[in-house]
Design a protein around this motif. Structure first.
Motif, PDB file in Angstrom:
ATOM      1  N   ASN A 120      36.234 -30.319 -68.302  1.00  0.00           N
ATOM      2  CA  ASN A 120      35.338 -30.911 -69.302  1.00  0.00           C
ATOM      3  C   ASN A 120      34.807 -29.817 -70.225  1.00  0.00           C
ATOM      4  O   ASN A 120      34.526 -28.702 -69.769  1.00  0.00           O
ATOM      5  CB  ASN A 120      34.181 -31.617 -68.599  1.00  0.00           C
ATOM      6  N   THR A 121      34.694 -30.146 -71.480  1.00  0.00           N
ATOM      7  CA  THR A 121      34.137 -29.221 -72.461  1.00  0.00           C
ATOM      8  C   THR A 121      33.103 -29.938 -73.311  1.00  0.00           C
ATOM      9  O   THR A 121      33.077 -31.178 -73.384  1.00  0.00           O
ATOM     10  CB  THR A 121      35.235 -28.661 -73.391  1.00  0.00           C
ATOM     11  N   GLN A 122      32.256 -29.154 -73.940  1.00  0.00           N
ATOM     12  CA  GLN A 122      31.244 -29.705 -74.822  1.00  0.00           C
ATOM     13  C   GLN A 122      31.027 -28.718 -75.961  1.00  0.00           C
ATOM     14  O   GLN A 122      31.072 -27.502 -75.754  1.00  0.00           O
ATOM     15  CB  GLN A 122      29.940 -29.951 -74.052  1.00  0.00           C
ATOM     16  N   TYR A 123      30.772 -29.271 -77.158  1.00  0.00           N
ATOM     17  CA  TYR A 123      30.627 -28.435 -78.337  1.00  0.00           C
ATOM     18  C   TYR A 123      29.397 -28.846 -79.141  1.00  0.00           C
ATOM     19  O   TYR A 123      29.012 -30.021 -79.164  1.00  0.00           O
ATOM     20  CB  TYR A 123      31.849 -28.558 -79.248  1.00  0.00           C
ATOM     21  N   ALA A 124      28.828 -27.883 -79.837  1.00  0.00           N
ATOM     22  CA  ALA A 124      27.807 -28.187 -80.820  1.00  0.00           C
ATOM     23  C   ALA A 124      28.471 -28.917 -81.983  1.00  0.00           C
ATOM     24  O   ALA A 124      29.637 -28.664 -82.306  1.00  0.00           O
ATOM     25  CB  ALA A 124      27.151 -26.904 -81.310  1.00  0.00           C
ATOM     26  N   ASP A 125      27.738 -29.811 -82.606  1.00  0.00           N
ATOM     27  CA  ASP A 125      28.307 -30.580 -83.726  1.00  0.00           C
ATOM     28  C   ASP A 125      28.814 -29.664 -84.836  1.00  0.00           C
ATOM     29  O   ASP A 125      29.807 -29.970 -85.494  1.00  0.00           O
ATOM     30  CB  ASP A 125      27.257 -31.536 -84.286  1.00  0.00           C
ATOM     31  N   SER A 126      28.136 -28.543 -85.024  1.00  0.00           N
ATOM     32  CA  SER A 126      28.473 -27.652 -86.129  1.00  0.00           C
ATOM     33  C   SER A 126      29.833 -26.962 -85.961  1.00  0.00           C
ATOM     34  O   SER A 126      30.370 -26.427 -86.930  1.00  0.00           O
ATOM     35  CB  SER A 126      27.384 -26.590 -86.281  1.00  0.00           C
ATOM     36  N   VAL A 127      30.376 -26.964 -84.742  1.00  0.00           N
ATOM     37  CA  VAL A 127      31.647 -26.263 -84.519  1.00  0.00           C
ATOM     38  C   VAL A 127      32.759 -27.202 -84.059  1.00  0.00           C
ATOM     39  O   VAL A 127      33.904 -26.753 -83.898  1.00  0.00           O
ATOM     40  CB  VAL A 127      31.477 -25.111 -83.509  1.00  0.00           C
ATOM     41  N   GLY A 129      27.601 -24.145 -61.420  1.00  0.00           N
ATOM     42  CA  GLY A 129      28.394 -25.120 -62.154  1.00  0.00           C
ATOM     43  C   GLY A 129      29.141 -26.113 -61.285  1.00  0.00           C
ATOM     44  O   GLY A 129      29.103 -27.317 -61.528  1.00  0.00           O
ATOM     45  N   ARG A 130      29.808 -25.612 -60.255  1.00  0.00           N
ATOM     46  CA  ARG A 130      30.637 -26.515 -59.435  1.00  0.00           C
ATOM     47  C   ARG A 130      29.768 -27.471 -58.626  1.00  0.00           C
ATOM     48  O   ARG A 130      30.203 -28.582 -58.326  1.00  0.00           O
ATOM     49  CB  ARG A 130      31.534 -25.722 -58.509  1.00  0.00           C
ATOM     50  N   VAL A 131      28.560 -27.074 -58.319  1.00  0.00           N
ATOM     51  CA  VAL A 131      27.642 -27.930 -57.567  1.00  0.00           C
ATOM     52  C   VAL A 131      27.014 -28.969 -58.490  1.00  0.00           C
ATOM     53  O   VAL A 131      26.957 -30.158 -58.176  1.00  0.00           O
ATOM     54  CB  VAL A 131      26.553 -27.090 -56.883  1.00  0.00           C
ATOM     55  N   ARG A 132      26.528 -28.516 -59.646  1.00  0.00           N
ATOM     56  CA  ARG A 132      25.826 -29.425 -60.551  1.00  0.00           C
ATOM     57  C   ARG A 132      26.774 -30.308 -61.344  1.00  0.00           C
ATOM     58  O   ARG A 132      26.402 -31.386 -61.768  1.00  0.00           O
ATOM     59  CB  ARG A 132      24.954 -28.616 -61.518  1.00  0.00           C
ATOM     60  N   GLN A 133      27.957 -29.859 -61.567  1.00  0.00           N
ATOM     61  CA  GLN A 133      28.972 -30.596 -62.326  1.00  0.00           C
ATOM     62  C   GLN A 133      28.654 -30.684 -63.810  1.00  0.00           C
ATOM     63  O   GLN A 133      29.477 -30.422 -64.642  1.00  0.00           O
ATOM     64  CB  GLN A 133      29.193 -32.011 -61.751  1.00  0.00           C
ATOM     65  N   ARG A 134      27.464 -31.082 -64.194  1.00  0.00           N
ATOM     66  CA  ARG A 134      27.158 -31.309 -65.594  1.00  0.00           C
ATOM     67  C   ARG A 134      27.065 -29.983 -66.346  1.00  0.00           C
ATOM     68  O   ARG A 134      26.754 -28.945 -65.778  1.00  0.00           O
ATOM     69  CB  ARG A 134      25.838 -32.065 -65.737  1.00  0.00           C
ATOM     70  N   ILE A 135      27.325 -30.042 -67.643  1.00  0.00           N
ATOM     71  CA  ILE A 135      27.283 -28.866 -68.499  1.00  0.00           C
ATOM     72  C   ILE A 135      25.865 -28.657 -69.022  1.00  0.00           C
ATOM     73  O   ILE A 135      25.225 -29.598 -69.489  1.00  0.00           O
ATOM     74  CB  ILE A 135      28.265 -29.042 -69.676  1.00  0.00           C
ATOM     75  N   ALA A 136      25.402 -27.428 -68.965  1.00  0.00           N
ATOM     76  CA  ALA A 136      24.089 -27.078 -69.516  1.00  0.00           C
ATOM     77  C   ALA A 136      24.262 -26.642 -70.966  1.00  0.00           C
ATOM     78  O   ALA A 136      25.199 -25.905 -71.303  1.00  0.00           O
ATOM     79  CB  ALA A 136      23.465 -25.951 -68.711  1.00  0.00           C
ATOM     80  N   THR A 137      23.374 -27.116 -71.822  1.00  0.00           N
ATOM     81  CA  THR A 137      23.440 -26.734 -73.235  1.00  0.00           C
ATOM     82  C   THR A 137      22.236 -25.910 -73.668  1.00  0.00           C
ATOM     83  O   THR A 137      22.116 -25.556 -74.833  1.00  0.00           O
ATOM     84  CB  THR A 137      23.548 -27.977 -74.132  1.00  0.00           C
ATOM     85  N   ARG A 138      21.357 -25.623 -72.724  1.00  0.00           N
ATOM     86  CA  ARG A 138      20.210 -24.782 -73.036  1.00  0.00           C
ATOM     87  C   ARG A 138      20.372 -23.433 -72.342  1.00  0.00           C
ATOM     88  O   ARG A 138      20.952 -23.350 -71.252  1.00  0.00           O
ATOM     89  CB  ARG A 138      18.919 -25.453 -72.572  1.00  0.00           C
ATOM     90  N   PRO A 139      19.853 -22.371 -72.954  1.00  0.00           N
ATOM     91  CA  PRO A 139      20.008 -21.036 -72.355  1.00  0.00           C
ATOM     92  C   PRO A 139      19.461 -20.952 -70.927  1.00  0.00           C
ATOM     93  O   PRO A 139      20.005 -20.216 -70.094  1.00  0.00           O
ATOM     94  CB  PRO A 139      19.209 -20.137 -73.302  1.00  0.00           C
TER      95      PRO A 139
END
Length: 128
Positions: free
Chosen positions: A57-64, A102-112
């Motif tokens: 799974n990947t996630q991107y900022a709208d700007s990119v 990451g492997r435990v939480r599964q979800r992607i973090a978008t905050r620092p």
């Protein structure tokens, strides 16, 4: 302490491409979600892209979206950020970050705050 190391930044013209690399010297790299952030002068650090521990799974900022692609090679312990059609507004210091849970939480973090380990950053400058 895990210390990611970025490379691949530089000075390019509008429309050019760059490929950033992030090596993470950790035997647990395969369990980390990986993220890329950037920070321009006078601005806060912002999310660019992230990929789950298995690359599923990947996630991107709208700007990119549509211009940048994140990927990883777990065997080589490296994450990549392919940046195409660069614009002057992409100028920033780009940071690689690792989420050790990451492997435990599964979800992607978008905050620092969602990342545990950070590289020193690599400068990307896009001239108009």
């Amino acid at each position: 302490q895990v210390q990611p190391v970025e490379s691949g930044g530089g000075l390019v013209q509008t429309g050019a491409s760059l490929r950033l690399s992030c090596v993470v010297p950790s035997r647990n790299f395969g369990a980390y979600n990986m993220g890329w952030f950037r920070q321009a002068p006078g601005k806060e650090r912002e999310f660019v892209a992230a990929i789950t521990w298995n690359g599923g799974n990947t996630q991107y900022a709208d700007s990119v979206k549509g211009r940048f692609t994140i990927s990883r090679d777990n065997a080589k312990k490296v994450s990549f950020l392919q940046m195409n059609n660069l614009k002057p507004e992409d100028t920033a210091v780009y940071y690689c970050a690792a989420d050790s849970g990451g492997r435990v939480r599964q979800r992607i973090a978008t905050r620092p705050e969602g990342y545990d380990y950070w590289g020193q950053g690599t400068q990307v400058t896009v001239s108009s």
